[in-house]
Design a protein around this motif. Structure first.
Motif, short mmCIF file in Angstrom:
data_model
loop_
_atom_site.label_atom_id
_atom_site.label_comp_id
_atom_site.label_asym_id
_atom_site.label_seq_id
_atom_site.Cartn_x
_atom_site.Cartn_y
_atom_site.Cartn_z
N ARG A 20 5.99 -4.10 0.35
CA ARG A 20 4.86 -4.84 0.76
C ARG A 20 5.46 -6.12 1.47
O ARG A 20 6.52 -6.80 0.89
CB ARG A 20 4.05 -5.34 -0.55
CG ARG A 20 2.83 -6.01 -0.25
CD ARG A 20 1.84 -6.03 -1.52
NE ARG A 20 0.98 -4.87 -1.25
CZ ARG A 20 0.74 -4.23 -2.40
NH1 ARG A 20 0.92 -4.82 -3.74
NH2 ARG A 20 0.01 -3.37 -2.61
N VAL A 28 2.82 -6.61 9.89
CA VAL A 28 2.70 -5.93 11.10
C VAL A 28 1.30 -5.73 11.74
O VAL A 28 0.62 -5.27 10.82
CB VAL A 28 3.75 -4.69 11.19
CG1 VAL A 28 3.26 -3.91 12.62
CG2 VAL A 28 5.06 -4.84 10.78
N GLY A 63 -3.92 -2.84 4.19
CA GLY A 63 -3.14 -3.95 3.70
C GLY A 63 -4.04 -5.17 3.12
O GLY A 63 -3.69 -6.49 3.33
N LYS A 64 -5.15 -4.63 2.47
CA LYS A 64 -6.05 -5.95 1.99
C LYS A 64 -5.05 -6.49 0.71
O LYS A 64 -5.11 -8.04 0.62
CB LYS A 64 -7.11 -5.18 1.38
CG LYS A 64 -8.15 -5.13 2.52
CD LYS A 64 -9.63 -4.42 2.02
CE LYS A 64 -9.60 -3.27 1.21
NZ LYS A 64 -9.22 -1.98 1.97
N THR A 65 -4.57 -5.66 -0.17
CA THR A 65 -3.81 -6.16 -1.31
C THR A 65 -2.38 -7.01 -0.71
O THR A 65 -2.23 -7.99 -1.24
CB THR A 65 -3.40 -5.15 -2.13
OG1 THR A 65 -4.49 -4.38 -2.62
CG2 THR A 65 -2.71 -5.60 -3.38
N THR A 66 -2.00 -6.46 0.38
CA THR A 66 -0.84 -7.23 1.01
C THR A 66 -1.13 -8.47 1.24
O THR A 66 -0.74 -9.34 1.06
CB THR A 66 -0.33 -6.46 2.33
OG1 THR A 66 0.03 -5.02 1.69
CG2 THR A 66 0.89 -6.98 3.11
N ASN A 220 3.79 4.87 4.45
CA ASN A 220 4.57 4.80 3.20
C ASN A 220 4.85 5.95 2.40
O ASN A 220 5.91 6.49 2.07
CB ASN A 220 4.33 3.61 2.26
CG ASN A 220 4.52 2.34 3.14
OD1 ASN A 220 5.29 2.22 4.00
ND2 ASN A 220 4.01 1.32 2.38
P1 ATP Z 1 -6.51 -0.89 -1.08
O1 ATP Z 1 -7.61 -1.54 -0.20
O2 ATP Z 1 -6.78 0.60 -1.25
O3 ATP Z 1 -6.02 -1.68 -2.15
P2 ATP Z 1 -4.73 -2.11 0.78
O4 ATP Z 1 -5.33 -2.29 1.91
O5 ATP Z 1 -4.88 -3.07 -0.16
O6 ATP Z 1 -5.41 -0.91 0.06
P3 ATP Z 1 -2.08 -2.17 0.58
O7 ATP Z 1 -1.71 -2.05 -0.68
O8 ATP Z 1 -2.05 -3.85 0.90
O9 ATP Z 1 -3.23 -1.69 1.23
O10 ATP Z 1 -0.98 -1.73 1.51
C1 ATP Z 1 -0.12 -0.40 1.05
C2 ATP Z 1 1.16 -0.62 1.80
O11 ATP Z 1 1.23 -0.57 3.05
C3 ATP Z 1 1.86 -2.00 1.30
O12 ATP Z 1 2.82 -1.50 0.17
C4 ATP Z 1 3.01 -2.01 2.68
O13 ATP Z 1 3.97 -1.51 2.48
C5 ATP Z 1 2.09 -1.39 3.63
N1 ATP Z 1 1.35 -2.34 4.57
C6 ATP Z 1 0.10 -2.46 4.64
N2 ATP Z 1 -0.26 -3.31 5.65
C7 ATP Z 1 0.72 -3.72 6.20
C8 ATP Z 1 1.05 -4.58 7.26
N3 ATP Z 1 0.37 -5.20 7.97
N4 ATP Z 1 2.17 -4.53 7.71
C9 ATP Z 1 3.38 -4.06 7.13
N5 ATP Z 1 3.27 -3.28 5.83
C10 ATP Z 1 2.08 -3.08 5.67
#
Ligand code: ATP
Length: 334
Positions: A20, A28, A63-66, A220
């Motif tokens: 993350r 990105v 990437g919401k959690t990110t 990933n």
């Molecule tokens: P959910 O809604 O299901 O929880 P999410 O949208 O929160 O999913 P994340 O857990 O934030 O998704 O993203 C998953 C993985 O994808 C992260 O661990 C990261 O490695 C990668 N990732 C997500 N967004 C980005 C980004 N904008 N740039 C780089 N890596 C990213």
């Protein structure tokens, strides 16, 4: 869900965390969203106020959690994490609210799944930073008002349409995350391969990216599989040839369709003569909850132009038939 076999590449929380992005500058893509968040953060810093409540919506894995974990890090404040389904009553939410320090963040994933009682409880917390707690019962019941520190709620939802208007209105900023372009996914794959100390060719990164359905989390997961395959069957380097063989073994085709997607399309074609078919009926045939179909399967099929939505239900397209190499019947509904 039951009967659902999408988990041969299960998510791995630890692996996700390791890859993350830590800072906003490492995120990105999503340029417009990131630029607005930078302004939002900057203004907050300059005024030395807590950030306004923020709602992030969009399909899973974008990437919401990110983003929710990057923002507090940028501001040097704490983050608490919970989710809608785990908050079954106000008492489950209360500790998070009372623990929230000034300027800290509370991330509520799947916020649309918060029960109504919890939702009503969170309104005054978000608006006036106070909660009303009822003590005692019946005639002896009285309400105590408790002050909270000023904190920030980040809500995440895959379905902003399911949020009630009063809850939605309590978010000062709302941002929608959209699917990623191949070039952005290539960049994410390259960076993450580096983090995993794995060599990957440019072509192999592209092959992973174009099977990732616009979704970093998928990228990933596929990268992890390709890496395992490379380690098991070769010298650990991810090449074009390794990627091709690795994905053949997973039954993921060149554009990222998985067995479940092909099952969906084949059911729509064979059981429902190509449609229109309601999502409930499709769900029954596939033994998959309609919600899951709508959230996790259909967005990609719609985006790929393989199905269409009509008032009477889902319809398969010629593009899907061509991709699956199914000859359309001479006459009929297709
Ligand atoms: P959910 O809604 O299901 O929880 P999410 O949208 O929160 O999913 P994340 O857990 O934030 O998704 O993203 C998953 C993985 O994808 C992260 O661990 C990261 O490695 C990668 N990732 C997500 N967004 C980005 C980004 N904008 N740039 C780089 N890596 C990213």
């Amino acid at each position: 869900g039951e009967g659902w076999d999408s988990s041969y590449l299960a998510d791995d929380a630890e692996y996700d965390d390791a890859l993350r992005p830590q800072r906003l500058s490492e995120v990105v893509g999503q340029r417009a969203v990131v630029e607005r968040l930078e302004v939002f953060l900057d203004a907050t810093r300059k005024r030395n106020e807590p950030l306004g409540h923020l709602l992030l919506d969009g399909p899973p894995g974008l990437g919401k959690t990110t983003l929710a974990s990057v923002l507090p890090r940028e501001l040097g404040t704490e983050l608490q994490i919970t989710s809608g389904p785990s908050l079954s009553a106000p008492k489950d939410l209360l500790p998070y609210l009372t623990n929230a320090s000034h300027g800290s963040f509370l991330f509520i994933d799947e916020i649309h799944r918060m029960p109504a009682t919890v939702e009503e409880f969170i309104y005054p917390a978000m608006e006036d930073f106070r909660v009303d707690i009822t003590l005692g019962e019946g005639l002896n019941a009285r309400t105590v008002n408790m002050k909270l520190q000023k904190f920030t709620v980040i809500g995440a939802t895959t379905r902003s349409g399911m949020l009630t208007a009063p809850l939605r209105d309590r978010f000062v900023r709302r941002e929608h995350l959209d699917f990623y372009e191949d070039v952005e996914l290539i960049e994410i794959v390259r960076r993450n391969a580096k983090k995993l100390r794995t060599e990957i060719t440019d072509e192999a990164a592209f092959e992973i990216a174009r099977r990732s359905r616009g979704t970093p989390r998928k990228a990933n997961n596929l990268l992890r599989w390709a890496r395992d395959y490379a380690t098991s069957k070769a010298d650990g380097n991810i090449t074009n040839d390794i990627v091709a063989r690795a994905f053949e073994m997973l039954e993921i085709d060149q554009i990222g369709l998985e067995r479940q997607d092909r099952r969906y399309l084949e059911t729509l074609i064979k059981t429902f003569s190509g449609g229109p078919a309601g999502v409930q009926a499709l769900g029954h045939s596939l033994n998959i909850p309609a919600d899951t179909l709508e959230d996790e399967v259909e967005p990609f099929l719609l985006r790929s132009g393989f199905i269409q939505r009509s008032p009477r239900g889902r319809i398969v397209t010629m593009a899907a038939l061509e991709h699956l190499k199914i000859t359309p019947p001479e006459s009929g509904t297709l």
